[in-house]
Write a protein that holds these residues in place. Sequence first.
Motif, short mmCIF file in Angstrom:
data_model
loop_
_atom_site.label_atom_id
_atom_site.label_comp_id
_atom_site.label_asym_id
_atom_site.label_seq_id
_atom_site.Cartn_x
_atom_site.Cartn_y
_atom_site.Cartn_z
N ASP A 161 9.03 5.80 -4.16
CA ASP A 161 8.86 4.50 -4.78
C ASP A 161 9.71 3.41 -4.15
O ASP A 161 9.76 2.29 -4.66
CB ASP A 161 9.19 4.60 -6.28
N ASP A 162 10.38 3.71 -3.03
CA ASP A 162 11.27 2.71 -2.43
C ASP A 162 10.51 1.48 -1.96
O ASP A 162 10.96 0.35 -2.17
CB ASP A 162 12.03 3.32 -1.25
N ASP A 163 9.36 1.67 -1.31
CA ASP A 163 8.58 0.52 -0.85
C ASP A 163 8.08 -0.31 -2.03
O ASP A 163 8.02 -1.55 -1.95
CB ASP A 163 7.38 0.99 -0.02
N VAL A 168 0.85 -1.19 0.00
CA VAL A 168 0.00 0.00 0.00
C VAL A 168 0.89 1.24 0.00
O VAL A 168 1.88 1.30 0.74
CB VAL A 168 -0.92 0.02 1.24
N THR A 169 0.54 2.19 -0.82
CA THR A 169 1.33 3.42 -0.90
C THR A 169 0.42 4.63 -0.78
O THR A 169 -0.74 4.60 -1.19
CB THR A 169 2.13 3.48 -2.23
N GLU A 176 8.98 3.24 4.20
CA GLU A 176 8.18 4.45 3.99
C GLU A 176 6.83 4.34 4.69
O GLU A 176 6.38 5.29 5.34
CB GLU A 176 7.98 4.70 2.49
N LEU A 177 6.19 3.20 4.54
CA LEU A 177 4.89 3.02 5.19
C LEU A 177 5.03 2.94 6.70
O LEU A 177 4.18 3.46 7.44
CB LEU A 177 4.22 1.75 4.65
N LEU A 178 6.10 2.33 7.19
CA LEU A 178 6.33 2.27 8.64
C LEU A 178 6.50 3.67 9.24
O LEU A 178 6.19 3.88 10.41
CB LEU A 178 7.57 1.43 8.95
N ALA A 179 6.97 4.62 8.44
CA ALA A 179 7.17 5.99 8.92
C ALA A 179 5.90 6.83 8.80
O ALA A 179 5.86 7.97 9.27
CB ALA A 179 8.30 6.66 8.15
N SER A 180 4.87 6.27 8.18
CA SER A 180 3.61 7.00 7.97
C SER A 180 2.61 6.54 9.02
O SER A 180 1.97 5.51 8.86
CB SER A 180 3.08 6.72 6.56
N ARG A 181 2.46 7.29 10.09
CA ARG A 181 1.73 6.82 11.28
C ARG A 181 0.29 6.38 10.98
O ARG A 181 -0.10 5.25 11.24
CB ARG A 181 1.74 7.92 12.33
N LEU A 182 -0.52 7.27 10.42
CA LEU A 182 -1.93 6.95 10.23
C LEU A 182 -2.13 5.83 9.22
O LEU A 182 -2.83 4.85 9.50
CB LEU A 182 -2.71 8.19 9.79
N VAL A 184 9.31 -4.53 7.09
CA VAL A 184 10.71 -4.40 6.68
C VAL A 184 11.19 -3.00 7.05
O VAL A 184 10.92 -2.03 6.32
CB VAL A 184 10.90 -4.64 5.17
N PRO A 185 11.86 -2.83 8.19
CA PRO A 185 12.30 -1.50 8.61
C PRO A 185 13.50 -1.01 7.80
O PRO A 185 14.14 -1.77 7.06
CB PRO A 185 12.68 -1.72 10.07
N GLU A 186 13.79 0.26 7.96
CA GLU A 186 14.94 0.87 7.28
C GLU A 186 16.22 0.12 7.64
O GLU A 186 16.48 -0.17 8.80
CB GLU A 186 15.06 2.33 7.71
#
Length: 278
Positions: free
Chosen positions: A16-18, A9-10, A117-123, A143-145
Motif C-alpha cells: 500500500d506504499d504507492d 494503478v496498483t 512499487e509500480l516502478l519495480a513492476s516491469r510489465l 517517484v522513485p524509492e
Amino acid sequence: MPFKTLLTVTGPDHGDDDLRLAAGLCEEIDAHLSVLVVVIAAPPSGGEYAAVVSPAWLAEREAEMETLEKRSSVVSKMLSESAVSADLSSEYPEQSWTDEIIGRRARYADLTIVGPELLASRLLKDKVLAGSLFSSGKPVLLVPEGARATLKPKRVLVAWDASPEASRAVREALDILSSADEVRIAMIDPIDDERHHGAEPGADVAAYLSRHGVKVAVDRLPSSGHSVADVLRQHATDTGAELVVMGAYGHSRLRERIFGGVTKSMIEDPGLAVLMAR
C-alpha cells in the motif's frame, strides 16, 4: 491548470506504499484520488498440448480473478479509512490491450502517479506509462524509492529541447512552476538556429514562463561526452531540484527500446521525482 484528480494503478503483488504516496499528494493539493486495480490475464494456452493444459489455464484465470477481488477489497478498506476523496475501479485485461484500458482511465485524471512499487513492476509499469503517455494525453509523475514526493516543490528543473513534448510538459506543469521559488531551464548542447532554439537558446521559453509569473533562470550545459540523462540528473542534484519536468518520447518507442534514449534512461533511473508529458 491545477491538478484536481490523481490516478494511481496498483497490481496484485503490491503493498500500500504507492497508495499512501498518492493519497499524500492528494492531501497536499486538495485533489481527488482515483485508484485502478489491475491484474493482467494469463495468456491462453496454445500448441498441440492445448487440450491438455486448457483446464489448468482456466483454473489460473479463476485464481487471478479471485486475486483481483481480494486486492480490490484491501484497497477499498484502505480508501475508506483515508481522509481524501477517492474512487476505486478494477480491470482484468489481456496483456495486449492493458495499456489502452489504463489509458482510457487516465483520460479522466489530470496526472498519473507512478510510485516506487509500480516502478519495480516491469510489465505493469510499462503498461501504465504507455497507456498514460500515449493513450490519454495526460502527464505522469515518477517517484522513485527515496525521492521526496511533492507537487509543491520549491526548486524545479525543466529539461528543455524545444520539442512539442517539452512544450506540453511545461504547459501541464505551469501551476507547479509558477508556485516554485526557482525554476531552471536546462538545455544540453543547444543549437541556436530557427529550427531549434532560435538565435538565443532559452530566451523564448524563459519569456513565456515569465509571463506566467515563473521565477526562471536559463542554464546552457555541455554534455562533454556524457549522456543527456546523466547531465540532467547531475544538474538536478547540483541545483537542489526536487522535481524534473520533461517531455517524453521525442523519438519513437521502438527507437528508444533499440538505441536507448533520454526518456528510457530517466524511467529506469529517475534519481528524483520526474513529471513527464507527451
